[in-house]
Motif scaffolding. Sequence first.
Motif, PDB file in Angstrom:
ATOM      1  N   VAL A   1       0.871  -1.167   0.000  1.00 43.34           N
ATOM      2  CA  VAL A   1       0.000   0.000   0.000  1.00 43.34           C
ATOM      3  C   VAL A   1       0.913   1.223   0.000  1.00 43.34           C
ATOM      4  O   VAL A   1       1.775   1.365   0.870  1.00 43.34           O
ATOM      5  N   LEU A   2       0.725   2.089  -0.990  1.00 43.00           N
ATOM      6  CA  LEU A   2       1.655   3.182  -1.238  1.00 43.00           C
ATOM      7  C   LEU A   2       0.957   4.532  -1.227  1.00 43.00           C
ATOM      8  O   LEU A   2      -0.238   4.633  -1.506  1.00 43.00           O
ATOM      9  N   VAL A   3       1.730   5.561  -0.936  1.00 42.49           N
ATOM     10  CA  VAL A   3       1.331   6.944  -1.165  1.00 42.49           C
ATOM     11  C   VAL A   3       2.334   7.519  -2.155  1.00 42.49           C
ATOM     12  O   VAL A   3       3.538   7.546  -1.874  1.00 42.49           O
ATOM     13  N   VAL A   4       1.858   7.939  -3.313  1.00 44.30           N
ATOM     14  CA  VAL A   4       2.741   8.456  -4.360  1.00 44.30           C
ATOM     15  C   VAL A   4       2.217   9.811  -4.812  1.00 44.30           C
ATOM     16  O   VAL A   4       1.145   9.892  -5.416  1.00 44.30           O
ATOM     17  N   PRO A   5       2.932  10.896  -4.515  1.00 46.18           N
ATOM     18  CA  PRO A   5       2.487  12.208  -4.987  1.00 46.18           C
ATOM     19  C   PRO A   5       2.410  12.242  -6.505  1.00 46.18           C
ATOM     20  O   PRO A   5       3.321  11.803  -7.206  1.00 46.18           O
ATOM     21  N   THR A   6       1.294  12.748  -7.006  1.00 50.89           N
ATOM     22  CA  THR A   6       1.168  12.887  -8.450  1.00 50.89           C
ATOM     23  C   THR A   6       1.859  14.164  -8.911  1.00 50.89           C
ATOM     24  O   THR A   6       2.090  15.083  -8.120  1.00 50.89           O
ATOM     25  N   ASN A   7       2.196  14.202 -10.175  1.00 49.36           N
ATOM     26  CA  ASN A   7       2.822  15.399 -10.744  1.00 49.36           C
ATOM     27  C   ASN A   7       2.403  15.497 -12.205  1.00 49.36           C
ATOM     28  O   ASN A   7       3.178  15.215 -13.117  1.00 49.36           O
ATOM     29  N   GLU A   8       1.142  15.874 -12.404  1.00 53.42           N
ATOM     30  CA  GLU A   8       0.609  15.969 -13.752  1.00 53.42           C
ATOM     31  C   GLU A   8       1.343  17.023 -14.571  1.00 53.42           C
ATOM     32  O   GLU A   8       1.538  16.857 -15.781  1.00 53.42           O
ATOM     33  N   GLU A   9       1.759  18.111 -13.920  1.00 51.76           N
ATOM     34  CA  GLU A   9       2.454  19.182 -14.646  1.00 51.76           C
ATOM     35  C   GLU A   9       3.767  18.687 -15.241  1.00 51.76           C
ATOM     36  O   GLU A   9       4.091  18.996 -16.397  1.00 51.76           O
ATOM     37  N   LEU A  10       4.524  17.922 -14.467  1.00 53.53           N
ATOM     38  CA  LEU A  10       5.780  17.384 -14.980  1.00 53.53           C
ATOM     39  C   LEU A  10       5.516  16.414 -16.126  1.00 53.53           C
ATOM     40  O   LEU A  10       6.218  16.433 -17.145  1.00 53.53           O
ATOM     41  N   ALA A  11       4.507  15.572 -15.971  1.00 52.19           N
ATOM     42  CA  ALA A  11       4.166  14.634 -17.043  1.00 52.19           C
ATOM     43  C   ALA A  11       3.765  15.375 -18.313  1.00 52.19           C
ATOM     44  O   ALA A  11       4.163  14.991 -19.424  1.00 52.19           O
ATOM     45  N   ILE A  12       2.984  16.444 -18.171  1.00 49.48           N
ATOM     46  CA  ILE A  12       2.571  17.234 -19.334  1.00 49.48           C
ATOM     47  C   ILE A  12       3.778  17.934 -19.957  1.00 49.48           C
ATOM     48  O   ILE A  12       3.928  17.960 -21.188  1.00 49.48           O
TER      49      ILE A  12
END
Length: 413
Positions: free
Chosen positions: A385-396
């Motif tokens: 079970v993980l907590v992973v901060p998302t980073n949509e801006e970096l992906a975009i």
Amino acid sequence: MKNRDVASDRTDRVLVLNSGSSSIKYQLLEPVSGVVDASGIVERIGEGNGAIEQRADGEITRRAERVADHTTGLRLVFDTLSAAGRDVLSEGVFAVGHRVVHGGETFYRPTLIDDGVLTAISELSSLAPLHNPANVAGIESVRELLPSVPQVAVFDTAFFHGLPAAAKTYAIDGEIAAAHGIRRYGFHGTSHEYVCGQAAELLGRDPAQLNQIIFHLGNGASASAVQGGRPVDTSMGLTPLEGLVMGSRPGDLDPGIVSHLMRSAHLDIDQVDTLLNRDSGIKGLSGVNDFRELQRLMANGDSAALLAYDVYIHRLRHYLGAYLVELGAVDAITFTAGVGENTPRVRADAVAGLERFGIAVDPVANAARARAARRISPPDAPVAVLVVPTNEELAIARAARRVVAESGCASAR
């Protein structure tokens, strides 16, 4: 946010825009290193009390003024960036990357924007009436202010384009569905794809060898089942209304409720649309849509807030159970986005009592505050079970950089 040497080359930066109906969220960043120059938001566009808030070099700048439209808002962004030593107009950027919510059947990969693409995005507005028109407004504003800079659209629906037929098909008349583009498209795809890769990296595994369940829990919320790096199901559907309970959206709903409200409450279609998009979900049940405020009400014993929370968790567990069965075996369950990353109680309650399935959280690890990706399950638990901060801006930003570099547009500027 990391600092950077502002004297270094500017042309490697990408400006990422997320244009909403009354807001513009933005980041100026270097896609290779991930270093963020500045980030901010323009709010209340088209209202009398507009404002911008920007963070750069650890300092926060706030400014209030009327923002008539998205072009005015973008000019305000550029002025505020310039005041912080990031003059986008004169120094340029490599590309502008846009988060575009709905790509329909047409767009399933990051796409260089030309006249035809812009028209197609606009025509998809019937599938995302609250989102695509605002995305178009952001693109048109950049065209006016940065006409020589290439723009790339990154679609929320792209990651889920290849869902299996059984997962994407609604059981309605097939000819009607085909004629009107009715299928499950899924949303938050940029986040789900990014988090899928980051979770695999955290575990030291190849994504192709993992089965994952991902919960993107923010004001909007969605779940996905990912098998070997490819999504096989997701909770959102034709629009972002379906699935989990959200800040102001109900998630799964008996469609008969719509016709019942139109007949019994005499609501027209626009009123129903407003009810479901803006006045339902946590807000509809408790009166607030901010999860922090919901928790404050719960701590004070507010019965409506407690019910809203219980409904929220019930729906999370419903999807968790469904995806466990669908995948057959699960290696990781990952929580991301504002609520998923910052609310230990939600994570604990979502998986409570599932020890017999190899699923548990360590109370100490779960309660610990940290910004980094981390495991919150016991080390010997079969399911991580993980907590992973998302980073949509970096992906975009990275997608925009790749598309522009491959197209050769950058050298033509």
